[in-house]
Design an enzyme around this catalytic site. Structure first.
Site, short mmCIF file in Angstrom:
data_model
loop_
_atom_site.label_atom_id
_atom_site.label_comp_id
_atom_site.label_asym_id
_atom_site.label_seq_id
_atom_site.Cartn_x
_atom_site.Cartn_y
_atom_site.Cartn_z
N ASP A 155 0.84 -1.20 0.00
CA ASP A 155 0.00 0.00 0.00
C ASP A 155 0.88 1.25 0.00
OD1 ASP A 155 -2.65 1.48 0.86
OD2 ASP A 155 -1.13 2.06 2.33
N GLU B 145 -2.11 -5.66 -3.34
CA GLU B 145 -1.20 -4.84 -2.52
C GLU B 145 -0.04 -5.69 -1.98
OE1 GLU B 145 -3.86 -1.27 -0.54
OE2 GLU B 145 -3.84 -3.19 0.45
#
Lengths: 246, 246
Positions: free
Chosen positions: B66, B134
């Site tokens: 992220d 992610e």
């Protein structure tokens, strides 16, 4: 004409030279493109525009620097705390890149001395220190890329400030730890506090911490307590390193 | 004994070989340490632990990925939109890394086929697709560093999906743009829609878009409309490139 140009060039390059040296000292490496760093300290009140009519100020660089800080700190925490889950890592990062902490980082480097603005420095809010610190990180990315950004953040954020035990609340005060250690080791200690004023009229406290009559750490902060704590932490880590490398 | 070991080693390396090839195809470059990628697809229900007793699953890698996504997208937007202020850049990035968009990215690569879990795939919520996307980005950072992360995000996120005009709402539909263009250029077009089911029981729609009886773009999405739009966008950009390089 050529003489005038020469004088102009000289005074210009002298000014650049001073800025270059100051920035290099802060970065710990040579900057390439000084313009990136000038932009990091240009307040929107300067009303500067580039040739395409886009505003030149530090606000876009702040966005960039914030992103780089987040990812460098994320990677550091990921590697340093293998037992920490996603929630822990997120919480720790928030503490490190908190507004308060970023303001402290910018203030410690006295970045506000570089600001170019049409409003007087005392009109800026407290957050200007953190904002231009973020912008400086953005400028480093732009000028030298991610690896140098990482290098700078390690030197200026992680090494002196990121102390996981403290962030977790396991260590309440480095001053008390240090005093305890001095008593155990039968050493004398002394905190020498002095006051000074920043360029923006903000009152600062400087502390020199001596152990056995020798200055071992210095720090500067907005309160006497904070400055003492910071100096104690620096001394504590310096001694720890000494003990470990013995 | 040595025969058994040989069979075991062979089957092990064969399995690794397939995983290696699959991952390489997705990344666009050779992975170094397959373990990073295995971890990116390990669900917490697997209850795996490392030798220090730390959990092995994709959740920590999600945090890392992220952060890397945020900074790569930030730098891309900073460079691509010199007129955008901090607020604009922040808003655009949020659109690109939205939960919905990340789920779409993970789903498109069908990452869920790699998942290692003790609960059946249909028990996962919709967000698993974005979460493992992610985590995959986090694994790339861990395995190959920031530059490869950037390379992957450019290939898999920015190039096919980040269309600033669309994100700003200036382009409503690529399907209508494409139909308009076909009519103007007197070309025939045809959308061929078919249905299929993903490994997790989710219904998918595939679309083949033909222009002048030749398939020019394919896409897959969770609705017919989305798949048609995606295929149209791909065809539109492919044609644009052709026109520009003429």
């Amino acid at each position: 004409m050529s003489i005038i140009r020469k004088i102009f060039t000289n005074s210009r390059s002298q000014e650049d030279g001073i800025f270059f040296t100051d920035i290099q000292k802060i970065l710990g490496f040579k900057p390439n493109n000084l313009e990136c760093y000038r932009r990091a300290f240009t307040h929107r009140s300067s009303n500067k525009l580039d040739s395409d009519g886009n505003q030149i100020n530090y606000e876009r660089l702040e966005f960039l620097g914030d992103a780089m800080l987040s990812s460098v700190i994320a990677a550091h925490l990921f590697n340093q705390v293998p037992s920490g889950d996603e929630g822990y890592l997120t919480k720790m990062r928030s503490k490190i890149v908190s507004r308060e902490h970023l303001n402290e980082l910018g203030r410690d480097l006295n970045l506000i001395r570089f600001i170019e603005s049409k409003v007087p420095a005392q009109h800026f809010g407290e957050n200007i220190h953190g904002n231009i610190f973020e912008a400086l990180v953005g400028a480093i990315y732009l000028d030298k890329g991610y690896m140098y950004c990482e290098k700078f953040i390690k030197k200026r954020v992680i090494l002196p400030y990121v102390d996981i035990a403290k962030l977790e609340g396991k260590v309440i005060s480095y001053k008390s730890l240090l005093i305890e250690w001095c008593q155990k080791e039968k050493r004398t200690f002394h905190y020498d506090v002095f006051e000074d004023n920043g360029i923006d009229g903000q009152r600062f406290f400087g502390v020199k911490l001596s152990i056995d009559q020798k200055v071992v750490a210095k720090a500067r902060a907005t309160s006497k307590k904070k400055a003492e704590e910071k100096a104690s932490q620096r001394a504590y880590f310096a001694f720890q390193e000494k003990i470990n490398t013995k």
